[in-house]
Design an enzyme around this catalytic site. Structure first.
Site, PDB file in Angstrom:
ATOM      1  N   LYS A  70      28.201  46.621  37.761  1.00  0.00           N
ATOM      2  CA  LYS A  70      27.731  45.780  36.669  1.00  0.00           C
ATOM      3  C   LYS A  70      26.208  45.856  36.562  1.00  0.00           C
ATOM      4  O   LYS A  70      25.537  46.101  37.564  1.00  0.00           O
ATOM      5  CB  LYS A  70      28.110  44.311  36.956  1.00  0.00           C
ATOM      6  CG  LYS A  70      29.571  43.988  36.800  1.00  0.00           C
ATOM      7  CD  LYS A  70      29.811  42.510  37.095  1.00  0.00           C
ATOM      8  CE  LYS A  70      31.291  42.152  37.010  1.00  0.00           C
ATOM      9  NZ  LYS A  70      31.841  42.242  35.652  1.00  0.00           N
ATOM     10  N   ASP A  86      33.864  34.404  40.522  1.00  0.00           N
ATOM     11  CA  ASP A  86      35.033  35.214  40.182  1.00  0.00           C
ATOM     12  C   ASP A  86      36.273  34.856  41.024  1.00  0.00           C
ATOM     13  O   ASP A  86      37.311  35.479  40.900  1.00  0.00           O
ATOM     14  CB  ASP A  86      34.686  36.702  40.327  1.00  0.00           C
ATOM     15  CG  ASP A  86      35.410  37.573  39.315  1.00  0.00           C
ATOM     16  OD1 ASP A  86      35.916  37.026  38.324  1.00  0.00           O
ATOM     17  OD2 ASP A  86      35.470  38.796  39.529  1.00  0.00           O
ATOM     18  N   GLU A 105      39.031  44.786  38.259  1.00  0.00           N
ATOM     19  CA  GLU A 105      39.675  44.627  39.572  1.00  0.00           C
ATOM     20  C   GLU A 105      40.602  43.418  39.637  1.00  0.00           C
ATOM     21  O   GLU A 105      41.523  43.381  40.438  1.00  0.00           O
ATOM     22  CB  GLU A 105      38.599  44.523  40.664  1.00  0.00           C
ATOM     23  CG  GLU A 105      38.001  43.124  40.903  1.00  0.00           C
ATOM     24  CD  GLU A 105      37.252  42.556  39.695  1.00  0.00           C
ATOM     25  OE1 GLU A 105      36.890  43.336  38.803  1.00  0.00           O
ATOM     26  OE2 GLU A 105      37.059  41.326  39.649  1.00  0.00           O
ATOM     27  N   ARG A 163      42.880  42.267  37.593  1.00  0.00           N
ATOM     28  CA  ARG A 163      44.286  42.548  37.247  1.00  0.00           C
ATOM     29  C   ARG A 163      44.979  43.302  38.379  1.00  0.00           C
ATOM     30  O   ARG A 163      46.204  43.226  38.516  1.00  0.00           O
ATOM     31  CB  ARG A 163      44.332  43.308  35.911  1.00  0.00           C
ATOM     32  CG  ARG A 163      43.656  44.648  35.937  1.00  0.00           C
ATOM     33  CD  ARG A 163      43.314  45.161  34.537  1.00  0.00           C
ATOM     34  NE  ARG A 163      42.160  44.466  33.961  1.00  0.00           N
ATOM     35  CZ  ARG A 163      41.671  44.688  32.747  1.00  0.00           C
ATOM     36  NH1 ARG A 163      42.234  45.594  31.966  1.00  0.00           N
ATOM     37  NH2 ARG A 163      40.627  44.019  32.299  1.00  0.00           N
TER      38      ARG A 163
HETATM   39  N1  BES Z   1      35.125  39.113  36.635  1.00  0.00           N
HETATM   40  C1  BES Z   1      35.039  39.907  35.476  1.00  0.00           C
HETATM   41  C2  BES Z   1      35.226  39.119  34.190  1.00  0.00           C
HETATM   42  C3  BES Z   1      34.176  38.098  33.890  1.00  0.00           C
HETATM   43  C4  BES Z   1      33.128  38.396  33.065  1.00  0.00           C
HETATM   44  C5  BES Z   1      34.287  36.815  34.379  1.00  0.00           C
HETATM   45  C6  BES Z   1      32.186  37.431  32.756  1.00  0.00           C
HETATM   46  C7  BES Z   1      33.361  35.866  34.065  1.00  0.00           C
HETATM   47  C8  BES Z   1      32.304  36.170  33.252  1.00  0.00           C
HETATM   48  C9  BES Z   1      36.106  40.993  35.505  1.00  0.00           C
HETATM   49  O1  BES Z   1      36.442  41.454  36.768  1.00  0.00           O
HETATM   50  C10 BES Z   1      35.535  42.147  34.758  1.00  0.00           C
HETATM   51  O2  BES Z   1      34.578  42.699  35.206  1.00  0.00           O
HETATM   52  N2  BES Z   1      36.146  42.495  33.631  1.00  0.00           N
HETATM   53  C11 BES Z   1      35.688  43.543  32.837  1.00  0.00           C
HETATM   54  C12 BES Z   1      36.884  44.333  32.386  1.00  0.00           C
HETATM   55  C13 BES Z   1      36.533  45.651  31.753  1.00  0.00           C
HETATM   56  C14 BES Z   1      35.959  46.591  32.769  1.00  0.00           C
HETATM   57  C15 BES Z   1      37.781  46.220  31.138  1.00  0.00           C
HETATM   58  C16 BES Z   1      34.925  42.963  31.644  1.00  0.00           C
HETATM   59  O3  BES Z   1      35.308  41.903  31.161  1.00  0.00           O
HETATM   60  O4  BES Z   1      33.932  43.540  31.251  1.00  0.00           O
HETATM   61 ZN    ZN Z   2      36.163  40.181  38.286  1.00  0.00          ZN
HETATM   62 MN    MN Z   3      35.157  42.971  37.459  1.00  0.00          MN
END
Ligand code: BES
Ligand code: ZN
Ligand code: MN
Length: 500
Positions: A280, A291, A352, A354
């Site tokens: 990220k 998370d 991750e 899912r």
């Molecule tokens: N933990 C994140 C989702 C998230 C984002 C939670 C912002 C709280 C605030 C999750 O693991 C994630 O990174 N999801 C990605 C999915 C993508 C790679 C398909 C996302 O939402 O960008």
């Molecule tokens: Zn996550």
């Molecule tokens: Mn993630």
């Protein structure tokens, strides 16, 4: 916060702060406010009448007016908190309004207050809402500040005065106390930083809670993941030096019918999400300590369930891990075999949640769950879709969803149902494996849910994507910023709907 339930004259209560609610019956935009204080007590009506007729207080939602040395009352101060317009005001509004009173008391160093229940709504619902709102408002996230001023409220009295069903109010009060405290327990877990809330520590916290409230709890490590062939969960844990934790809690009541439903509560417990190799950006990455909010919601819900004792068996599984990049980390392009036997092509290691849930859901089914609910901070996309007002809910079964909709009416939480049409499945089709773990930019919250649906298989299931609501960026009049504990109340009500 010590909470007590009291009956009798509110006027005779010696307290720093007596709180009473009001509504405005005026209908037209320009018509003068017609404010009514929601109590049958003459003395309170009299004490407030002066300020209520000046026109300076319009009784708007969460609007307040504070009177010192109110005439005819033993209380040192009288606080009037507005609910919504009379036609719209509901028991739910009392939750926020009670919170507003507590948030007003805290910086003024008032350590005790007494809240007079409004006499206009269902007594149980309103007593519950008042105590929940007050408890939730008492929470502050500044735990590690050396100059932390402990402004917690020491004692809160919920007062059922004349004209209120006291028995109903008292049972609502007791439920609200349990649920509010459990929601705050979830928030304390979510608030902890990643270095102080590793998967191992989360497992310890769950075990301690289970011990205290008489639940069965086992916490397993990597070996068990291998034994169960949890290839999806394991892949996420691979890159971290922190060992994973597979947390299994169980509530088995004596009064549940042998052939009754078994509810499976599955929570995402990523104690820190860097994104892994698909790392990220550093902006806001610190937030990814939350998370594990879905897992924490399940632990908090189990804490409440253990005390409320519904007549239904409940199993809860929290899949806890840290998502890190390293030489051992899983990579885009890798193919993993999940516990259910399905093969998964990893497109993005940041998807991750899912993966850990896929195996959590499969394990809950193996342990006998007949109905599933999961909670996860799963996608940024759900926040894009719904903002920080609603969380997302998905379901593969109408009857199970109806139970959840009923739960929402009681919890006052806001979830918006999103679709799971079969056509979305195409976006997560893989050329090399049964499924891939991301579905592109469009409908990101939905394709994530579609992925989970494959692992719920034919079991009735609800998925809560709480990424939009688990952390509040700005304080509200009734609650601090930071972890919200969203989901706890609705999950508890959903469970109770099967075991009353
Ligand atoms: N933990 C994140 C989702 C998230 C984002 C939670 C912002 C709280 C605030 C999750 O693991 C994630 O990174 N999801 C990605 C999915 C993508 C790679 C398909 C996302 O939402 O960008
Ligand atoms: Zn996550
Ligand atoms: Mn993630």
């Amino acid at each position: 916060m010590k909470t007590t339930f009291q009956t009798g004259d509110a006027a005779a209560i010696e307290t720093e702060l007596l709180v009473v609610f009001s509504t405005d019956a005026a209908t037209g935009k320009d018509s003068k406010p017609e404010i009514s204080l929601l109590t049958g007590e003459e003395a309170l009506q009299k004490a407030a009448s002066g300020v209520l007729t000046t026109g300076e207080f319009a009784s708007g939602s969460n609007e307040t007016v504070l009177l010192h040395a109110p005439a005819g009352l033993k209380a040192k101060r009288l606080l009037v908190v507005g609910l919504d317009k009379q036609a719209k005001a509901a028991a739910h509004d009392v939750r926020k309004a009670a919170g507003t009173a507590v948030r007003l008391a805290k910086p003024r160093k008032l350590r005790e207050l007494a809240i007079v229940l409004p006499n206009t709504f269902d007594a149980a619902a309103v007593a519950r809402a008042a105590v929940e709102g007050a408890l939730i408002a008492d929470f502050d996230p500044d735990t590690y500040r050396s100059d932390r001023k402990d402004q917690s409220i020491q004692s809160l009295a919920i007062v059922a005065a004349e004209g209120i069903d006291k028995k109903a109010a008292e049972s609502g009060f007791e439920e609200g106390r349990i649920i509010g405290e459990s929601q705050n327990f979830t928030r304390t877990l979510v608030n902890e930083p990643g270095n102080r809330m590793t998967p191992t520590i989360l497992g310890q916290k769950a075990a301690e809670m289970a011990q205290e409230f008489g639940l069965k709890c086992e916490v397993f490590g990597a070996e068990k993941l291998h034994e169960l062939k949890m290839g999806a969960f394991w892949s996420v844990t691979q890159g971290s030096d922190e060992p994973p934790a597979l947390i299994v809690m169980e509530y088995t009541p004596e009064n549940a019918p042998a052939d009754g439903p078994v509810l499976g509560l599955v929570g995402k417990g990523i104690t820190f999400d860097t994104g892994g190799i698909s790392i990220k950006p550093s902006d806001n990455m610190e937030k990814m300590k939350y998370d594990m909010a879905g897992g924490a919601a399940m632990i908090g819900a189990m804490r409440a369930i253990a005390q409320l004792k519904p007549a239904v068996k409940v199993i809860s599984i929290v899949t806890a891990a840290e998502n890190m990049p390293s030489g051992k980390a899983f990579k885009p392009g890798d193919v993993e075999i999940a516990m259910s036997g399905k093969s998964i092509e990893i497109i993005n290691t940041d998807a991750e949640g899912r993966l850990v849930l896929a195996d959590g859901l499969a394990y809950a089914r193996q342990l006998g769950a007949t109905h599933l609910i999961d909670a996860a901070t799963l996608t940024g996309a759900v926040a894009v879709a719904l903002g920080q007002i609603n969380a997302g809910v998905f379901s593969n079964d109408e009857d199970t969803y109806e139970h959840f909709a009923g739960a929402l009416a009681k919890s006052g939480e806001r979830f918006w149902r999103l679709p799971l049409d079969e056509e979305y499945r195409e976006q997560i089709r893989s050329d090399i494996a049964d499924i891939k773990n991301t579905g592109g930019r469009y409908g990101g919250a939905i394709t994530a849910a579609m992925f989970l649906k494959e692992f719920a298989e034919d079991t009735p299931w609800i998925h809560l994507d709480i990424a939009s609501m688990a952390w509040l960026d700005d304080a509200k009049a009734w609650t601090a910023k930071g972890p919200t504990g969203v989901g706890v109340r609705s999950i508890v009500e959903w469970v109770r709907s099967y075991g009353k």
